[in-house]
Scaffold this motif. Structure first.
Motif, PDB file in Angstrom:
ATOM      1  N   GLU A 132       1.616   0.911   0.604  1.00 35.61           N
ATOM      2  CA  GLU A 132       2.884   0.851   0.979  1.00 35.61           C
ATOM      3  C   GLU A 132       3.527   1.620   2.253  1.00 35.61           C
ATOM      4  N   ALA A 133       3.003   2.866   2.329  1.00 33.49           N
ATOM      5  CA  ALA A 133       3.291   3.508   3.514  1.00 33.49           C
ATOM      6  C   ALA A 133       2.739   2.701   4.794  1.00 33.49           C
ATOM      7  N   VAL A 134       1.522   2.389   4.609  1.00 31.05           N
ATOM      8  CA  VAL A 134       0.617   1.439   5.867  1.00 31.05           C
ATOM      9  C   VAL A 134       1.462   0.374   6.125  1.00 31.05           C
ATOM     10  N   LYS A 135       2.119  -0.309   4.983  1.00 32.51           N
ATOM     11  CA  LYS A 135       2.881  -1.575   5.215  1.00 32.51           C
ATOM     12  C   LYS A 135       3.977  -1.363   6.020  1.00 32.51           C
ATOM     13  N   GLN A 136       4.647  -0.199   5.553  1.00 26.75           N
ATOM     14  CA  GLN A 136       6.179   0.246   6.206  1.00 26.75           C
ATOM     15  C   GLN A 136       5.779   0.797   7.822  1.00 26.75           C
TER      16      GLN A 136
END
Length: 679
Positions: A132-136
């Motif tokens: 999720e952090a990478v997506k953000q």
């Protein structure tokens, strides 16, 4: 600090006690645990939420775990969600293969080991969080890149559509960027604009000044703003304002220069039209005023010249036609002589004014004691004061030192002021003459000799007081005036005072209340009469009296008196002065020897000071191209000062020259760690 959002974990089992057991084991993870008691309910949960991992029981009534997993994998949003199968039955290889074929990441047998379950779920929770952090970050990067593209496009549009030309050059002078407006102003194509400097588009008449000013700017690195005429290959001439500033890195390192070209032709044309209108109006008003003054002056001149002629011719005819006794003959000759002297003085005043107008009034200067000058003037006017019973009171300070001037002209100043005071003072009045030493204005160390002439005469009206020193001006120019004269004396006095680097002003409370004329003349810095005593008593030191010791000063002025005065002054302060009379001589001197500073007059015959500084600024630094320079000029308008500075001078000083200010300016310009000594 903002708390990290909880991750969803889906727990699917048809038995409530199993769900409670799973919650008890996973509760310490602090994540959001979601229950589902059937495959259908699990699918409904997936419609609204994303899960880090799904714990799915294999044996459930209705839709079992494998069927539920199949539907989860068929849905795009949950296709890659990790699934851990849970079963209370022993697992065969066939069931394992089937589970892994459906995308299961693990297969756990009940009863579950809490530590193993917790560790496995933790892995997928952390993986989900990182994903999720990478997506953000990816979304933010996409947004930043989009904003950068928009910003670049906006800057490109601004540059392309800008009404002013924009250019960027590197530290070597190579052009790195120009916009279309720059190319249009210079008359160049895009490729040509990167190969040629804007200086090549400057009109030939302005190019020398442009090169000199740009070289000075590059050398000193300050902001640049100049106006030149540009001429394109097509013959189009336009006025352009060039501005530039250095580009510096965050560490202050010079990266290059950025600048703009703005077409100001319309503004220049409007200014020229407005200036022409103002010039025409001013010229018309001045012509009308000059005509009136000329008519009045000619009328007064005719009267003043004819009056003594009448007496002279009358007595001459009487002497020729009649035989007079000795007493009458002596009286006639005295009248003729007195009127001839009066007429001669009128002619001398006219000639002095003519010399002033042509700039040919010269001084024979030397160190002058004012006491002797004033005493001689007082003796000369006593025959005028005695018949009117006017009392001459004098207060002359014997400690006043010498001034640098022309003794004859200084006596003329005092004589004119005294005769003027006696003329306008009624019978039985009083004229006071004072001589004293005063300090200069604030923040200066210059001393002045102050001469005051105070009378109890008719005074000066407030309307006429500002015009009292103008040529041909008289408070009363009518045919009924009670005092003779051409109105030239005070104008001559003012010019002579200014030639001696002094000032004069008049004061009067009003008509009938007398007048005061005050003259200030700078005393010599070196009072030779008491210098020895001062040195003996330690009031000055050799260092303080020679603050410019060892300095080489080049003085350029076509007037010999001014050259001599400046040379004398600089040498008194310890400098070595070289004085020349022309631009060519100055350039020849600089070829032979390097000077520390240039002091140049602006108004000179053949080639002026602007020509000299522009030629110097076009030279290499080692050949004198960067020599500090001070302009001396009688032109005191603001535009004259700006023109001198833009031509390449660092300072501008208006005449008459105050020696203290000039020495202080030299010290400041050369950053000398000294103070100018008190005179």
């Amino acid at each position: 600090m903002q708390m990290e959002p909880k991750v969803n974990i889906l727990l699917v089992d048809d038995k409530l006690e199993n769900l409670l057991a799973l919650e008890a084991i996973l509760e310490k993870l602090g994540e959001n645990l979601v229950r589902a008691t059937s495959g259908e309910e699990a699918l409904r949960c997936l419609l609204h939420q994303d899960f880090a991992v799904i714990l799915l029981d294999v044996q459930m009534p209705g839709m079992d775990g494998f069927e539920t997993a199949t539907l989860i994998r068929n849905r795009g949003r949950s296709r890659h969600t990790p699934i851990i199968f849970l079963t209370a039955f022993s697992t065969s290889d066939q069931m394992l293969f089937k589970g892994y074929a459906l995308g299961a990441v693990d297969y756990l047998l009940k009863p579950l080991d809490p530590n193993i379950l917790t560790s496995k779920v933790t892995v997928f929770v952390e993986l989900f969080k990182k994903t999720e952090a990478v997506k953000q970050q990816t979304a933010q990067l996409v947004a930043v890149n989009a904003e950068l593209r928009q910003s670049e496009e906006r800057l490109r549009s601004l540059s392309t559509c800008s009404p002013v030309g924009i250019f960027e050059i590197d530290t070597e002078g190579g052009c790195r960027y120009t916009n279309p407006r720059y190319q249009a102003i210079c008359g160049l194509k895009a490729a040509e604009s990167l190969e040629k400097s804007w200086l090549e588009s400057v009109d030939p008449e302005d190019k020398e000044r442009a090169v000199a000013s740009w070289s000075t700017y590059i050398y000193y690195g300050r902001d640049y703003s100049e106006e030149f005429r540009f001429q394109t290959a097509q013959g189009i001439v336009r006025w352009v304002q060039v501005r530039s500033s250095p580009m510096l890195s965050g560490q202050g390192e010079l990266l290059g220069y950025v600048g703009t070209l703005e077409d100001i032709t319309e503004r220049k044309q409007a200014e020229e039209v407005r200036a022409q209108v103002i010039r025409e109006q001013t010229a018309r008003q001045e012509a009308e005023a000059a005509n009136r003054m000329k008519d009045e002056f000619l009328a007064v001149l005719s009267h003043e010249l004819r009056t003594p002629l009448t007496s002279m011719l009358g007595w001459s005819k009487i002497l020729r036609s009649k035989k007079l006794d000795d007493k009458a003959t002596s009286r006639a000759l005295e009248a003729i002589e007195r009127n001839a002297i009066s007429q001669m003085q009128l002619i001398e005043d006219i000639l002095d004014v003519s010399r002033i107008i042509r700039g040919q009034l010269r001084l024979n200067v030397s160190a002058v004691n004012l006491i002797s000058v004033m005493e001689a003037a007082l003796e000369a006017v006593r025959p005028l004061a005695d018949p009117k019973e006017i009392l001459l009171n004098t207060m002359l300070d014997a400690s006043v030192g010498s001034v640098y001037g022309d003794p004859a002209r200084l006596q003329q100043i005092v004589w004119n002021l005294l005769t003027n005071a006696i003329k306008f003072t009624p019978k039985g009045g009083r004229v006071e003459v004072n001589l004293s030493v005063v300090w200069g204005e604030e923040q200066t160390t210059q001393k002045y000799a102050q001469i005051k002439v105070i009378d109890t005469g008719i005074g000066i009206s407030s309307e006429f007081l500002p015009k009292v020193f103008e040529r041909f001006r008289q408070a009363d120019s009518t045919t009924t005036r009670s005092h003779n004269g051409l109105g030239l004396g005070l104008a001559i006095v003012r010019h002579l005072v200014e030639l001696h680097k002094g000032t004069i002003f008049a004061q009067s409370p009003g008509t009938g209340q007398g007048a005061t004329f005050t003259v200030k003349l700078p005393l010599l810095q070196d009072n030779r009469g008491n210098r020895g005593n001062r040195e003996a008593t330690g009031e000055i030191s050799s260092v303080a009296s020679t603050p410019l010791a060892g300095l080489k000063v080049l003085v350029v002025d076509d007037e010999a008196d001014t050259r001599n005065f400046l040379s004398f002054m600089f040498e008194e302060y310890g400098a070595f002065a070289i004085a020349v009379a022309s631009v060519d001589e100055a350039l020849a001197v600089l070829e032979q020897a390097k000077a520390d500073i240039l002091i140049s007059d602006i108004g000179m015959s053949e080639q002026d000071g602007y020509t000299l500084i522009r030629k110097l600024r076009s030279l290499e630094p080692e050949k004198g191209g960067c020599i500090p320079a001070i302009a001396l000029t009688a032109y005191t308008r603001e535009e004259d000062r700006l023109e001198a500075l833009s031509a390449g001078f660092q300072q501008h000083l208006s005449k008459p020259i105050d020696p203290t200010k000039l020495i202080a300016m030299v010290a400041s310009l050369l950053k000398l760690p000294v103070e100018v000594p008190v005179s």
